[in-house]
Design an enzyme around this catalytic site. Structure first.
Site, PDB file in Angstrom:
ATOM      1  N   GLY A 136       0.828  -1.195   0.000  1.00 16.18           N
ATOM      2  CA  GLY A 136       0.000   0.000   0.000  1.00 16.18           C
ATOM      3  C   GLY A 136       0.865   1.247   0.000  1.00 16.18           C
ATOM      4  O   GLY A 136       2.069   1.183   0.291  1.00 16.18           O
TER       5      GLY A 136
ATOM      6  N   CYS B 284       5.299  -6.012   1.758  1.00 19.34           N
ATOM      7  CA  CYS B 284       5.646  -4.587   1.824  1.00 19.34           C
ATOM      8  C   CYS B 284       4.894  -3.905   2.974  1.00 19.34           C
ATOM      9  O   CYS B 284       5.187  -4.171   4.130  1.00 19.34           O
ATOM     10  CB  CYS B 284       5.390  -3.913   0.480  1.00 19.34           C
ATOM     11  N   TYR B 285       3.914  -3.056   2.698  1.00 22.60           N
ATOM     12  CA  TYR B 285       3.155  -2.423   3.777  1.00 22.60           C
ATOM     13  C   TYR B 285       2.513  -3.471   4.674  1.00 22.60           C
ATOM     14  O   TYR B 285       2.430  -3.300   5.897  1.00 22.60           O
ATOM     15  CB  TYR B 285       2.073  -1.505   3.208  1.00 22.60           C
TER      16      TYR B 285
ATOM     17  N   HIS C 242       8.217  -7.373  -3.464  1.00 25.02           N
ATOM     18  CA  HIS C 242       6.970  -7.759  -4.121  1.00 25.02           C
ATOM     19  C   HIS C 242       7.177  -9.037  -4.934  1.00 25.02           C
ATOM     20  O   HIS C 242       7.624  -8.986  -6.087  1.00 25.02           O
ATOM     21  CB  HIS C 242       6.475  -6.629  -5.026  1.00 25.02           C
TER      22      HIS C 242
ATOM     23  N   GLU D 238       4.972 -10.789  -6.324  1.00 25.28           N
ATOM     24  CA  GLU D 238       3.950 -10.934  -7.361  1.00 25.28           C
ATOM     25  C   GLU D 238       4.344 -10.328  -8.697  1.00 25.28           C
ATOM     26  O   GLU D 238       3.722 -10.629  -9.726  1.00 25.28           O
ATOM     27  CB  GLU D 238       2.617 -10.323  -6.887  1.00 25.28           C
TER      28      GLU D 238
ATOM     29  N   SER E  81     -22.782  -9.086 -27.340  1.00 27.56           N
ATOM     30  CA  SER E  81     -22.045  -8.069 -28.091  1.00 27.56           C
ATOM     31  C   SER E  81     -21.063  -8.666 -29.086  1.00 27.56           C
ATOM     32  O   SER E  81     -20.621  -7.992 -30.004  1.00 27.56           O
ATOM     33  CB  SER E  81     -21.275  -7.167 -27.125  1.00 27.56           C
ATOM     34  N   GLY E  82     -20.690  -9.923 -28.882  1.00 32.89           N
ATOM     35  CA  GLY E  82     -19.682 -10.552 -29.732  1.00 32.89           C
ATOM     36  C   GLY E  82     -18.289 -10.499 -29.137  1.00 32.89           C
ATOM     37  O   GLY E  82     -17.360 -11.083 -29.685  1.00 32.89           O
ATOM     38  N   GLY E  83     -18.134  -9.798 -28.008  1.00 34.03           N
ATOM     39  CA  GLY E  83     -16.857  -9.800 -27.302  1.00 34.03           C
ATOM     40  C   GLY E  83     -16.651 -11.112 -26.584  1.00 34.03           C
ATOM     41  O   GLY E  83     -17.569 -11.934 -26.449  1.00 34.03           O
ATOM     42  N   VAL E  84     -15.440 -11.328 -26.091  1.00 31.25           N
ATOM     43  CA  VAL E  84     -15.118 -12.617 -25.480  1.00 31.25           C
ATOM     44  C   VAL E  84     -15.942 -12.868 -24.223  1.00 31.25           C
ATOM     45  O   VAL E  84     -16.337 -14.010 -23.944  1.00 31.25           O
ATOM     46  CB  VAL E  84     -13.606 -12.712 -25.182  1.00 31.25           C
ATOM     47  N   ASP E  85     -16.272 -11.825 -23.459  1.00 28.43           N
ATOM     48  CA  ASP E  85     -17.003 -12.020 -22.206  1.00 28.43           C
ATOM     49  C   ASP E  85     -18.431 -12.484 -22.463  1.00 28.43           C
ATOM     50  O   ASP E  85     -18.863 -13.516 -21.937  1.00 28.43           O
ATOM     51  CB  ASP E  85     -17.008 -10.730 -21.383  1.00 28.43           C
ATOM     52  N   SER E  86     -19.184 -11.703 -23.251  1.00 26.03           N
ATOM     53  CA  SER E  86     -20.576 -12.071 -23.496  1.00 26.03           C
ATOM     54  C   SER E  86     -20.669 -13.343 -24.328  1.00 26.03           C
ATOM     55  O   SER E  86     -21.603 -14.134 -24.165  1.00 26.03           O
ATOM     56  CB  SER E  86     -21.331 -10.928 -24.185  1.00 26.03           C
ATOM     57  N   SER E  87     -19.699 -13.584 -25.203  1.00 28.53           N
ATOM     58  CA  SER E  87     -19.722 -14.797 -26.028  1.00 28.53           C
ATOM     59  C   SER E  87     -19.465 -16.035 -25.177  1.00 28.53           C
ATOM     60  O   SER E  87     -20.137 -17.070 -25.333  1.00 28.53           O
ATOM     61  CB  SER E  87     -18.686 -14.696 -27.139  1.00 28.53           C
TER      62      SER E  87
ATOM     63  N   LYS F 205      -9.874 -11.700 -16.966  1.00 33.27           N
ATOM     64  CA  LYS F 205     -10.022 -11.822 -18.416  1.00 33.27           C
ATOM     65  C   LYS F 205      -9.313 -13.050 -18.969  1.00 33.27           C
ATOM     66  O   LYS F 205      -9.856 -13.761 -19.818  1.00 33.27           O
ATOM     67  CB  LYS F 205      -9.491 -10.556 -19.102  1.00 33.27           C
TER      68      LYS F 205
END
Length: 527
Positions: free
Chosen positions: A63, A90-91, A177, A179, A231-237, A383
């Protein structure tokens, strides 16, 4: 194989307490890359809520604060007696030291960037981490003295206590860090913590998620009808494929063509989903309706607002015509949940949740009187995880790997007012940009590649004649998550090919420029 509770709520194996770090989301993703389910919660989560979640381990994020700042974020001190392994980053490490009786002070020399890690005790946390391996530092405070029962595991040249532990209480801290990719053995450290110390099992896989999501959908929906704005995007598809596999003809998809899509896209998507994969998709041609609403509108925010409002109205009208529906499915992802403007804590799961639908997500803030119940099976995925699910469900690669595309579409890639002429120009230019990048084998290495039409004209010479036409901007960026981005270094011969094709094939364009601005200071989109 683990199974989901009957209500579909899987408890996270690792909980990440967020103290405002820019890396909190990255920590969650790194844990999931090891096939362990993780969620981010507010640092203020009550100890009793944590007990209900029953995590196998807890990570305290970094943080921007010092533990001595007025209003510095703190956690419930009961966390240290929870009996669950904890690692502070870290923090998070400084807070652990501070609350358990150690001393944190401003470092004599702040440490930012790469540093060699000198290991003095490799037990548990630092097992299989090489001596003098690189770690990424970013801190101004350091630990002056450790709490009782803690020992030093490693140091750097400027930080005496770069890694610490109370082995008996299973409390760990790292000042660096792990990550970030700059920490060369960071993923080894994360694996040591979640597997060897916390005893987590790698049971967060694509196959298990699909099984659990299908069980959740069946339990929630029953025999009711579900509407999805596709919509045809990867999420809605991906969501459409998941729902169709789960509930079949109970799903109805609505595809609203607002006139701002890329060249040939509506026809391609309808053929793909309806005729090839037999999804029930209702095509709504609202092109003229949307374009007329933008006549004379120059301000980008006003464009977005008009498009969003009109989308809601069309969606509402058509849903009533096709309905009734009990449920609305949305492709909400975990970053949407994390970054939504209003955040509350779900007392059941401990997860940070949005208190409202994001204004530009899918259907963009639905009227309350629609009375839909939401179905959001992807809301716990990032994603990259959605892409994996899409592939497993049989989603075509041209959809899985599609570059992100803004909800308002080409309307915000045309700076200034939107006209049919400008839309045709931009569609053709944008098609050439993407086609040539695909031919060059670079499409999968680029986060977004597209064309922008500027609201100015410049003088040119074509065929010994003076021209006065529009310029096209080529915008290509590389990124992991869209939060930051760097401009893509396209080969000169590729840029030359794109430029030549655009000025020769797209009527109304006589100049092509290349955007070499990163994010920040710029944004990926121009509007």
């Amino acid at each position: 194989m683990s199974s989901a509770p009957i209500d579909g709520q899987r408890h996270p194996a690792i909980v990440i307490l967020d103290f405002g770090s820019q890396y909190s989301e990255l920590i969650a993703r790194r844990v999931r890359e090891k096939n362990v389910y993780s969620l981010i919660v507010k640092h203020t989560i009550d100890i009793n809520e944590l007990r209900l979640i029953k995590p196998k381990g807890i990570i305290l994020s970094g943080g921007p604060n010092s533990v001595y700042d007025e209003g510095a974020p703190l956690c419930d001190p009961g966390i240290w007696d929870l009996g669950v392994p904890i690692i502070g980053i870290c923090y998070g490490m400084q807070l652990m030291v501070h609350q358990l009786g150690g001393l944190v002070k401003i470092a004599k020399q702040a440490e930012y960037g790469k540093a060699p890690l000198k290991i003095s005790n490799s037990t548990h946390l630092l097992a299989k981490v090489y001596q003098d391996s690189t770690v990424w530092m970013s801190h101004g405070d350091s630990c002056e003295s450790l709490p009782e029962g803690f020992i030093r595991l490693a140091c750097t040249n400027n930080t005496p206590d770069a890694a610490i532990a109370n082995l008996e209480r299973q409390l760990y801290g790292v000042q660096f860090h792990p990550e970030v990719v700059h920490s060369t053995y960071g993923m080894v450290i994360i694996a040591n913590f979640i597997y060897n110390i916390c005893g987590c099992e790698p049971n967060w896989t694509t196959e298990i998620f699909i099984e659990e999501a299908m069980n959740q959908i069946r339990y929630q929906v029953g025999d009711k009808r579900v509407l999805l704005a596709l919509s045809g995007g990867v999420d809605s598809s991906t969501l459409a494929f998941l729902l169709h596999r789960t509930i079949g003809n109970q799903l109805t998809c609505m595809f609203i063509d607002q006139g701002f899509m890329r060249k040939g896209e509506p026809e391609f998507l309808m053929d793909l989903f309806e005729r090839k994969f037999h999804l029930q998709v209702h095509y709504i041609n609202a092109r003229e309706r949307f374009i007329s609403k933008l006549s004379g509108i120059f301000d980008p925010e006003e464009k977005r607002k008009i498009i969003g409002t009109e989308f809601i109205r069309v969606f509402e009208e058509e849903s009533k015509r096709l309905g009734p529906f009990d449920y609305l499915a949305q492709g909400t992802l975990y970053p949407d949940v994390i970054e939504s403007a209003g955040i509350n804590l779900d007392s059941k799961s401990g997860e940070r949740v949005a208190v409202k639908i994001k204004s530009h997500h899918n259907v963009g803030g639905l009227p309350k009187d629609l009375q839909f119940k939401l179905v959001e099976p992807l809301r716990r995925l990032f994603k990259d995880e959605v892409r994996q699910v899409g592939r497993r469900l049989g989603l075509p690669e041209e959809i899985v790997c599609r570059h992100p595309f803004p909800g308002p579409g080409l309307a915000i890639r045309i700076l200034g007012d939107v006209t049919h002429e400008k839309l045709n120009i931009l569609r053709d230019a944008d098609f050439i940009v993407r086609e040539e990048i695909k031919k060059g084998g670079l499409y999968s290495n680029i986060w977004q590649a597209f064309a922008v039409l500027l609201p100015v004209r410049s003088v040119g010479v074509m065929g010994d004649k003076r021209t006065y036409a529009f310029p096209i901007v080529i915008r290509c960026v590389s990124s992991e998550d869209g939060m930051t981005a760097d401009w893509s270094r396209l080969p000169y011969d590729l840029l030359e090919c794109i430029s030549n094709r655009i000025v020769n094939e797209v009527k109304g364009v006589n100049r092509v420029v290349f955007d070499v601005t990163s994010k920040p200071p710029g944004t990926i989109e121009w509007e």
